[in-house]
Design a protein around this motif. Structure first.
Motif, PDB file in Angstrom:
ATOM      1  N   TYR A 159       0.859  -1.222  -0.053  1.00  0.00           N
ATOM      2  CA  TYR A 159       0.038  -0.011  -0.028  1.00  0.00           C
ATOM      3  C   TYR A 159       0.944   1.310  -0.161  1.00  0.00           C
ATOM      4  CZ  TYR A 159      -3.648   3.102   1.706  1.00  0.00           C
ATOM      5  OH  TYR A 159      -4.634   4.144   1.452  1.00  0.00           O
ATOM      6  N   ARG A 160       0.553   2.250  -1.062  1.00  0.00           N
ATOM      7  CA  ARG A 160       1.164   3.309  -1.139  1.00  0.00           C
ATOM      8  C   ARG A 160       1.371   4.172   0.202  1.00  0.00           C
ATOM      9  NH1 ARG A 160       3.693   6.836  -4.615  1.00  0.00           N
ATOM     10  NH2 ARG A 160       3.283   8.822  -4.371  1.00  0.00           N
ATOM     11  N   TYR A 161       0.300   4.287   0.883  1.00  0.00           N
ATOM     12  CA  TYR A 161       0.342   5.240   2.127  1.00  0.00           C
ATOM     13  C   TYR A 161       0.625   4.535   3.310  1.00  0.00           C
ATOM     14  CZ  TYR A 161      -1.799   7.994  -1.838  1.00  0.00           C
ATOM     15  OH  TYR A 161      -1.633   8.568  -2.872  1.00  0.00           O
ATOM     16  N   PHE A 162       1.067   3.343   3.542  1.00  0.00           N
ATOM     17  CA  PHE A 162       1.647   2.769   4.622  1.00  0.00           C
ATOM     18  C   PHE A 162       3.131   3.746   4.962  1.00  0.00           C
ATOM     19  CE2 PHE A 162       4.646  -0.144   7.245  1.00  0.00           C
ATOM     20  CZ  PHE A 162       3.713  -0.443   8.225  1.00  0.00           C
ATOM     21  N   PRO A 163       3.613   4.182   6.069  1.00  0.00           N
ATOM     22  CA  PRO A 163       4.339   5.039   6.358  1.00  0.00           C
ATOM     23  C   PRO A 163       5.944   4.809   5.770  1.00  0.00           C
ATOM     24  CG  PRO A 163       3.755   4.624   8.306  1.00  0.00           C
ATOM     25  CD  PRO A 163       2.317   3.801   7.427  1.00  0.00           C
ATOM     26  N   VAL A 164       6.023   3.519   5.779  1.00  0.00           N
ATOM     27  CA  VAL A 164       7.427   2.883   5.562  1.00  0.00           C
ATOM     28  C   VAL A 164       7.459   2.090   4.241  1.00  0.00           C
ATOM     29  CG1 VAL A 164       9.277   1.336   6.191  1.00  0.00           C
ATOM     30  CG2 VAL A 164       8.020   2.360   8.102  1.00  0.00           C
ATOM     31  N   GLU A 165       8.073   2.371   3.240  1.00  0.00           N
ATOM     32  CA  GLU A 165       8.099   1.815   2.120  1.00  0.00           C
ATOM     33  C   GLU A 165       8.820   0.449   2.427  1.00  0.00           C
ATOM     34  OE1 GLU A 165       8.933   0.856  -1.683  1.00  0.00           O
ATOM     35  OE2 GLU A 165      10.335   0.690  -0.162  1.00  0.00           O
ATOM     36  N   PRO A 166       8.226  -0.466   1.897  1.00  0.00           N
ATOM     37  CA  PRO A 166       8.713  -1.789   2.038  1.00  0.00           C
ATOM     38  C   PRO A 166       9.966  -2.480   1.519  1.00  0.00           C
ATOM     39  CG  PRO A 166       6.634  -2.176   0.761  1.00  0.00           C
ATOM     40  CD  PRO A 166       6.960  -0.659   0.962  1.00  0.00           C
ATOM     41  N   HIS A 167      10.388  -1.962   0.332  1.00  0.00           N
ATOM     42  CA  HIS A 167      11.143  -2.593  -0.360  1.00  0.00           C
ATOM     43  C   HIS A 167      12.662  -2.294   0.226  1.00  0.00           C
ATOM     44  CE1 HIS A 167       7.982  -2.564  -3.083  1.00  0.00           C
ATOM     45  NE2 HIS A 167       8.283  -3.774  -3.408  1.00  0.00           N
TER      46      HIS A 167
END
Length: 218
Positions: free
Chosen positions: A134-142
């Motif tokens: 999800y784009r708007y989760f505060p942490v970029e997962p990659h």
């Protein structure tokens, strides 16, 4: 403990939080499709070894990926080297029980290519399961980097090269740019537009939506 070792413990190791969440997602898939063990599944962008570890394995899995093909395949699997947005005619003529894709949609390269992939997913089977962060989760997962997805491209390239929790910090400018430009998180509105006949589910972490899943039951 180094930050890179911390990433391994949090995201990449078999006992990490990320691994536990992937196992929970696999169980959710099996609960959503009770006949999964008898299904033929087209996996766009996945790996055969992931299905070998799955709690429920389909009767047949056809993996399509741009990575090199495995040297040996179990009797229940087949694999093709192909682009999920430009599937060859031989695959497009086939029909499956379920199309599955996990954390691939954000890597295919722009909205138009996402639309082509979505059209193929919807046409190839009566059921599908397409997951994407999800784009708007505060942490970029990659890169496990807070807010990185909202930065301009030069800043994201800088983070990709320097951030210690990245997969391979210290990579070249060209490699970091390529990785940044082929990682584009999307939100709920675009996913609903791409899959208008799906139910959109949210996976949550600490009360926040971490990823989205477009699901169509048969």
């Amino acid at each position: 403990m180094t930050l890179h070792a911390l990433r391994f413990r949090l995201v990449d190791s078999p006992t990490s939080l990320g691994a536990r969440r992937r196992a929970r997602r696999a169980a959710w898939l099996a609960d959503t499709f009770p006949a999964l063990a008898d299904m033929t599944v087209l996996d766009l962008g996945g790996r055969v070894e992931s299905w070998s570890r799955a709690p429920v394995r389909p009767a047949h899995v056809h993996v399509v990926n741009l990575e090199p093909l495995p040297a040996e395949l179990p009797p229940w699997a087949e694999a093709d080297h192909a682009d999920a947005c430009e599937l060859p005619a031989g695959i497009l003529r086939r029909r499956y029980d379920l199309v599955f894709s996990n954390s691939v949609l954000e890597h295919v390269g722009g909205h138009e290519r996402r639309r082509r992939m979505a059209d193929a997913v919807r046409a190839l089977a009566p059921a599908y399961w397409v997951q994407t962060p999800y784009r708007y989760f505060p942490v970029e997962p990659h890169w496990v980097a807070p807010g990185m997805q909202f930065l301009p491209v030069p800043a994201r390239v800088f983070v990709a090269r320097r951030w210690p929790l990245a997969y391979t910090p210290g990579k070249s400018y060209e490699a970091a740019m390529r990785q940044v430009l082929t990682t584009e998180l999307i939100g709920r509105a675009e996913l609903r537009y791409l899959f208008p006949d799906a139910t959109i589910r949210g996976e949550r972490l600490l009360g926040l939506t971490k990823s989205l899943i477009a699901v169509r039951r048969p």
